[in-house]
Design a protein around this motif. Structure first.
Motif, short mmCIF file in Angstrom:
data_model
loop_
_atom_site.label_atom_id
_atom_site.label_comp_id
_atom_site.label_asym_id
_atom_site.label_seq_id
_atom_site.Cartn_x
_atom_site.Cartn_y
_atom_site.Cartn_z
N ARG A 142 0.82 -1.21 0.00
CA ARG A 142 0.00 0.00 0.00
C ARG A 142 0.85 1.26 0.00
O ARG A 142 0.45 2.28 -0.53
N HIS A 143 2.05 1.20 0.61
CA HIS A 143 2.91 2.39 0.66
C HIS A 143 3.54 2.72 -0.68
O HIS A 143 3.91 3.87 -0.94
N THR A 144 3.72 1.72 -1.54
CA THR A 144 4.47 1.92 -2.77
C THR A 144 3.74 2.85 -3.73
O THR A 144 2.58 2.61 -4.07
N PRO A 145 4.39 3.93 -4.19
CA PRO A 145 3.75 4.80 -5.19
C PRO A 145 3.49 4.03 -6.48
O PRO A 145 4.28 3.17 -6.87
N ARG A 146 2.36 4.34 -7.14
CA ARG A 146 2.06 3.64 -8.38
C ARG A 146 1.34 4.58 -9.34
O ARG A 146 0.48 5.36 -8.95
N THR A 147 1.73 4.48 -10.61
CA THR A 147 1.04 5.21 -11.66
C THR A 147 0.61 4.27 -12.79
O THR A 147 -0.07 4.70 -13.70
N ASN A 148 1.04 3.03 -12.74
CA ASN A 148 0.67 2.05 -13.75
C ASN A 148 0.45 0.72 -13.04
O ASN A 148 1.40 0.08 -12.60
N ARG A 149 -0.81 0.30 -12.93
CA ARG A 149 -1.17 -0.84 -12.09
C ARG A 149 -0.48 -2.13 -12.53
O ARG A 149 -0.15 -2.98 -11.70
N ASN A 150 -0.25 -2.31 -13.83
CA ASN A 150 0.30 -3.58 -14.30
C ASN A 150 1.81 -3.68 -14.11
O ASN A 150 2.42 -4.65 -14.54
N ARG A 761 13.40 13.39 -14.58
CA ARG A 761 14.70 13.13 -15.20
C ARG A 761 14.55 12.04 -16.26
O ARG A 761 14.22 10.90 -15.94
N PRO A 762 14.79 12.36 -17.54
CA PRO A 762 14.65 11.34 -18.60
C PRO A 762 15.76 10.29 -18.47
O PRO A 762 16.88 10.59 -18.04
N PHE A 763 15.45 9.06 -18.86
CA PHE A 763 16.46 8.01 -18.82
C PHE A 763 16.08 6.91 -19.81
O PHE A 763 14.94 6.80 -20.24
N ALA A 764 17.09 6.12 -20.16
CA ALA A 764 16.90 4.99 -21.06
C ALA A 764 17.17 3.70 -20.29
O ALA A 764 18.14 3.63 -19.51
N TYR A 765 16.33 2.70 -20.50
CA TYR A 765 16.61 1.37 -19.95
C TYR A 765 17.74 0.71 -20.73
O TYR A 765 18.63 0.08 -20.17
N ASN A 766 17.67 0.80 -22.06
CA ASN A 766 18.68 0.23 -22.95
C ASN A 766 18.71 1.08 -24.21
O ASN A 766 17.83 1.91 -24.45
N PHE A 767 19.74 0.87 -25.04
CA PHE A 767 19.89 1.73 -26.22
C PHE A 767 20.60 0.95 -27.31
O PHE A 767 21.78 0.63 -27.20
N GLY A 768 19.85 0.62 -28.37
CA GLY A 768 20.44 -0.09 -29.50
C GLY A 768 20.92 -1.48 -29.16
O GLY A 768 21.76 -2.03 -29.87
N SER A 769 20.40 -2.07 -28.09
CA SER A 769 20.85 -3.40 -27.67
C SER A 769 20.45 -4.45 -28.71
O SER A 769 19.31 -4.47 -29.17
N PRO A 770 21.37 -5.34 -29.09
CA PRO A 770 21.00 -6.40 -30.04
C PRO A 770 20.00 -7.38 -29.44
O PRO A 770 19.33 -8.09 -30.18
N PHE A 771 19.89 -7.42 -28.12
CA PHE A 771 18.94 -8.31 -27.47
C PHE A 771 17.59 -7.63 -27.21
O PHE A 771 16.55 -8.23 -27.38
N GLU A 772 17.62 -6.35 -26.75
CA GLU A 772 16.39 -5.69 -26.31
C GLU A 772 16.02 -4.46 -27.13
O GLU A 772 14.91 -3.96 -27.00
N GLY A 773 16.93 -3.91 -27.92
CA GLY A 773 16.61 -2.71 -28.68
C GLY A 773 16.76 -1.46 -27.83
O GLY A 773 17.66 -1.36 -26.99
N THR A 774 15.87 -0.50 -28.02
CA THR A 774 15.89 0.78 -27.31
C THR A 774 14.56 0.99 -26.60
O THR A 774 13.49 0.79 -27.19
N HIS A 775 14.62 1.38 -25.32
CA HIS A 775 13.40 1.69 -24.56
C HIS A 775 13.71 2.79 -23.56
O HIS A 775 14.79 2.81 -22.95
N PHE A 776 12.75 3.70 -23.41
CA PHE A 776 12.93 4.84 -22.52
C PHE A 776 12.00 4.73 -21.31
O PHE A 776 10.86 4.25 -21.42
N GLY A 777 12.50 5.20 -20.17
CA GLY A 777 11.73 5.14 -18.94
C GLY A 777 10.71 6.25 -18.84
O GLY A 777 10.64 7.16 -19.67
N THR A 778 9.92 6.17 -17.79
CA THR A 778 8.81 7.10 -17.62
C THR A 778 9.28 8.49 -17.23
O THR A 778 10.24 8.64 -16.47
N PRO A 779 8.64 9.54 -17.76
CA PRO A 779 8.90 10.90 -17.26
C PRO A 779 8.17 11.09 -15.93
O PRO A 779 7.66 10.12 -15.35
N ARG A 780 8.10 12.32 -15.47
CA ARG A 780 7.32 12.57 -14.25
C ARG A 780 5.86 12.22 -14.52
O ARG A 780 5.27 12.65 -15.51
N ARG A 781 5.29 11.42 -13.61
CA ARG A 781 3.90 11.00 -13.76
C ARG A 781 3.18 11.13 -12.43
O ARG A 781 3.79 11.03 -11.36
#
Length: 791
Positions: A142-150, A761-781
């Motif tokens: 219950r204490h954990t902040p959440r903006t995306n239930r899944n 603060r913008p951030f990337a999880y990975n970038f051009g990875s041959p395994f995962e590709g590129t994905h960006f994390g959430t901005p302020r929500r």
């Protein structure tokens, strides 16, 4: 003839273990009676079972005969507290270690000084457990902040030491790529539960959960990273209770959930939960501008308990889940009008029967079924590939087990049978040859056009078998041992088997309240079933950069095998903090490390020849004191793998450099990871405040020099340190606040506000990875919820 001989002895081993002595079913019970100094029963006494670290609390009122029963108690240590009008309160430690009921007789004395009588020591650490484990109670959820239930389930798991996060809810533990075994009411879930594979367990159904990362007991198998034991909510011990939650946030995020549970008469209880959610930021996008990224999901769960006799417990779990979402686009795909959609459906049913034969022996029998289906569709504007898929698989399983205590030994033995039946269809073709060449797609792949598409169909059914025996005992004062051995035989797709010893020891020093631990485990992890038939097919092998005229791409994907060592300690610091530290290392063969098909959400299993991981985990827990509680967790680790790669479906040749003997750093290598939470809850005003944060030092860029120059001009390149060869570190902070609006006899209402990545603060999880590709994390929500509870 030799195979027949081996199979015969396998059957004999399984049969012997079946009739010896616990399965994965962890259904603890604490039962007892409250009496006075003359031996008379005390009715209407309040009995409370408290977890000393996470604040989990169970409470009951004794019956006319002074009796009480706590059902569905997670294995752990607790403080049992009893109070009654006119008597002094009493508190004593209780250890729940097996399915055998813990029986307690509490004698209260007439009140004289209105004090709490302590019986025995109440350490924050576990004296007799050699496992590294983190317990997460309902209060922490219950204490954990959440903006995306899944995402909440994975976010909670990732607070345990040794965990690193990746895009779309992936959690890696101690260098293993998404190898988490979830166990619900003893039923194992070996399939992926991230956002692109199946609907995660809705946290509204969870009473508590325990994350085991070191010295995994022999009763658990199939996954090698960690075990997450989920204890769902149950209505068997409570009158009618329920809650309704509705919420909204940015990116058109909204949710509504409802849960209701109750005891029916004295021996039947149920808990039903439903939740719906949607968002225009459903996945972690491949472009910072978040193109084509809407989606939503539904979760339905029912648990029913029935105690037909005092010795029998029947538990039924039924669940149905689904999600529909768009696959996020990069800029070129968005401009051309690509619209890919994915639908996920899964359902599960399980039936568990526990019978107590006597005070020392209990048996468990369970049947379970779990089915998954995934569909991907594309439109005519797909760039540079058109891809469609429909895959499904079902698991049917049986668990049988016996628990027996004998002269200080807690013996457990069980067997498991699973039948898995995958069915796959997948097709793709190149829609723009020039664009495909610019993205370095190979000529073999470009040869597939609309008139000549790549098409794969396949289905089969295979059986897997497991058996184990385990013992926990102490032959020297303050020294506890846990020894076990597990046998696994899997046939999907490669027929393989392994005997896995599990050895652990813990020595407790009473004067300093220190527990020193050490363990060694052999672990066995068959490949994930998602798209396994295609990944291991000759058709995929011919597209592999390692393809040869003689043997295709060497597509056989063997089970991952690993050896895991750990040495550490737990320290009770003056009853105020719990400090836990462990140094660990693992050696791997056939490392499971799947790759993503271009920038779709389709994952193809493969394996890397060998590898190792090693690291240091530290966690400090602060139990609630004057309303404050919290934790700090830190991991330093290194992961290294050695080629070649087997299996998978590859579109480019960039993997060709990972040949036999080539060492490389995979994209789950986070050198430094840390997280914390500070919570405050005022019991009078019902004010709740929570501040949490996470730091990860950044994953590597495993690309060649030509590809590196191209990435420097790609959108989001400012989030990468190309000189260091890693994604830049990220540090994010989250905040949550809640307040009870009103609280009357049978109904209460509260509001809650959550802020994620509060400094944007913008951030990337990975970038051009041959395994995962590129994905960006959430901005302020942000998100807000309104909750009604009733009882």
């Amino acid at each position: 003839m030799r195979a027949v001989h081996r199979s015969f002895w396998t059957v004999v081993l399984v049969g012997v273990l079946f009739f010896v002595v616990h399965g994965q079913i962890q259904n603890g019970t604490v039962t007892g009676v409250i009496i006075d100094s003359a031996g008379a029963f005390i009715a209407n006494a309040v009995v409370r079972l408290d977890h000393p670290v996470n604040g989990q609390r169970y409470q009951l009122i004794t019956g006319n005969a002074g009796e009480f029963v706590f059902n569905n108690v997670p294995f752990d240590q607790y403080n049992l507290r009893a109070t009654a009008s006119g008597f002094e309160a009493i508190s004593q430690p209780v250890m729940v270690r097996s399915n055998l009921p813990v029986k307690v007789e509490i004698r209260l004395t007439v009140a004289g000084a209105n004090t709490l009588v302590e019986v025995g020591s109440q350490d924050l650490i576990e004296r007799d457990s050699s496992s590294s484990a983190t317990t997460i109670g309902e209060r922490s959820i219950r204490h954990t902040p959440r903006t995306n239930r899944n995402r909440l389930l994975q976010e909670l798991v990732a607070t345990s030491p040794g965990s690193t996060t990746e895009n779309n809810g992936l959690v890696h533990v101690r260098g293993v790529d998404d190898g988490i075994l979830y166990v619900i009411d003893g039923i194992p879930i070996v399939d992926r539960l991230d956002a692109v594979s199946a609907s995660p367990i809705d946290t509204g159904t969870i009473n508590s959960m325990q994350v085991i990362t070191g010295n995994i007991p022999a009763e658990f198998g199939g996954r090698a990273a960690a075990v997450v034991i989920v204890h769902p909510k149950s209505g068997i011990d409570s009158p009618l209770v329920g809650e309704i939650t509705t919420g909204a946030g940015d990116f058109k995020t909204d949710e509504i959930a409802a849960g209701i549970g109750s005891r029916i008469k004295r021996d039947v209880g149920f808990y039903f939960n439903s939740a719906m959610h949607r968002s225009d930021r459903f996945l972690d996008p491949v472009d910072l501008r978040n193109f084509n990224n809407s989606g939503g999901g539904v979760n339905l769960t029912l648990r029913a308990d029935w105690h037909p006799t005092s010795r029998d417990t029947l538990i039924i779990n039924v669940a149905g889940n689904g999600s529909d979402f768009n696959v996020s686009n990069d800029l070129d795909q968005q401009l051309t009008g690509q619209r890919q959609k994915q639908k996920l459906r899964d359902n599960a049913q399980s039936f568990t029967w526990q019978h107590i034969w006597n005070t020392r022996t209990v048996t468990d029998l369970a049947y379970f079924r779990r089915a998954h289906k995934s569909t991907l569709t594309s439109n005519e504007f797909a760039l540079p590939l058109f891809a469609e898929q429909e895959r499904q698989h079902a698991r049917h399983g049986l668990l049988a087990s016996i628990t027996h205590e004998h002269r200080g030994h807690n013996l457990k033995t069980g067997v498991e049978f699973q039948r898995v039946s995958p069915r796959e269809f997948f097709t793709f073709f190149v829609t723009d040859e020039q664009e495909a060449q610019e993205r370095e797609i190979t000529d073999k792949v470009i040869a597939f056009d609309e008139a000549n598409p790549f098409i794969f169909r396949g289905h089969l059914a295979r059986n897997n078998y497991s058996a184990y025996v385990q013992d926990a005992f102490s032959f020297i004062k303050n020294l506890s041992l846990q020894v076990g051995i597990r046998y696994d035989h899997s046939r999907l797709l490669v027929s393989a088997q392994q005997l896995s010893p599990r050895l652990g020891a813990v020595y407790f020093i009473p004067n300093s309240r220190t527990a020193i631990r050490a363990s060694y485990n052999r672990l066995y992890q068959p490949p994930q079933v998602d798209n396994l038939l295609l990944s291991a097919s000759d058709q995929a092998g011919q597209l592999s950069p390692f393809a040869t005229p003689e043997g295709g791409g060497n597509a056989a994907i063997k089970p991952e095998r690993s050896s895991a060592w750990e040495a550490g300690f737990a320290q009770d610091v003056a009853g105020l903090f719990k400090l836990d530290a462990a140094f660990w290392w693992r050696n791997f063969r056939n490392v499971g490390d799947p790759n993503v098909f271009f920038n779709t959400t389709i994952i193809f299993p493969n394996s890397v020849a060998e590898g190792y991981s090693r690291g240091l985990d530290v966690r400090l827990d602060m139990p609630e004191r004057r309303g404050f509680s919290g934790y700090v967790s830190y991991t330093n680790q290194r992961v290294l793998q050695t080629g070649p790669i087997n299996g998978g479906l590859f579109l480019t040749d960039e993997f060709i450099e990972i040949g036999p003997g080539t060492k490389f750093i995979p994209d789950q290598d986070q050198r430094n990871t840390g997280c914390f939470a500070i919570n405050y809850q005022d019991r009078r005003s019902r004010l709740l405040l929570s501040l949490s944060g996470r730091h990860e030092s950044g994953v590597p860029l495993e690309v060649d020099e030509d590809r590196l120059e191209e990435l420097k001009t790609a959108p989001g390149a400012e989030l990468v340190n190309f000189d260091r060869g890693r994604v830049k570190p990220r540090t994010t902070f989250n905040f949550a606040a809640g307040l009870t609006i009103f609280n009357r006899d049978r109904i209460a209402s509260s509001i809650r506000f959550s802020l994620e990545n509060m400094f944007d603060r913008p951030f990337a999880y990975n970038f051009g990875s041959p395994f995962e590709g590129t994905h960006f994390g959430t901005p302020r929500r942000w998100s807000g919820t309104l909750e009604f509870t009733f009882h």
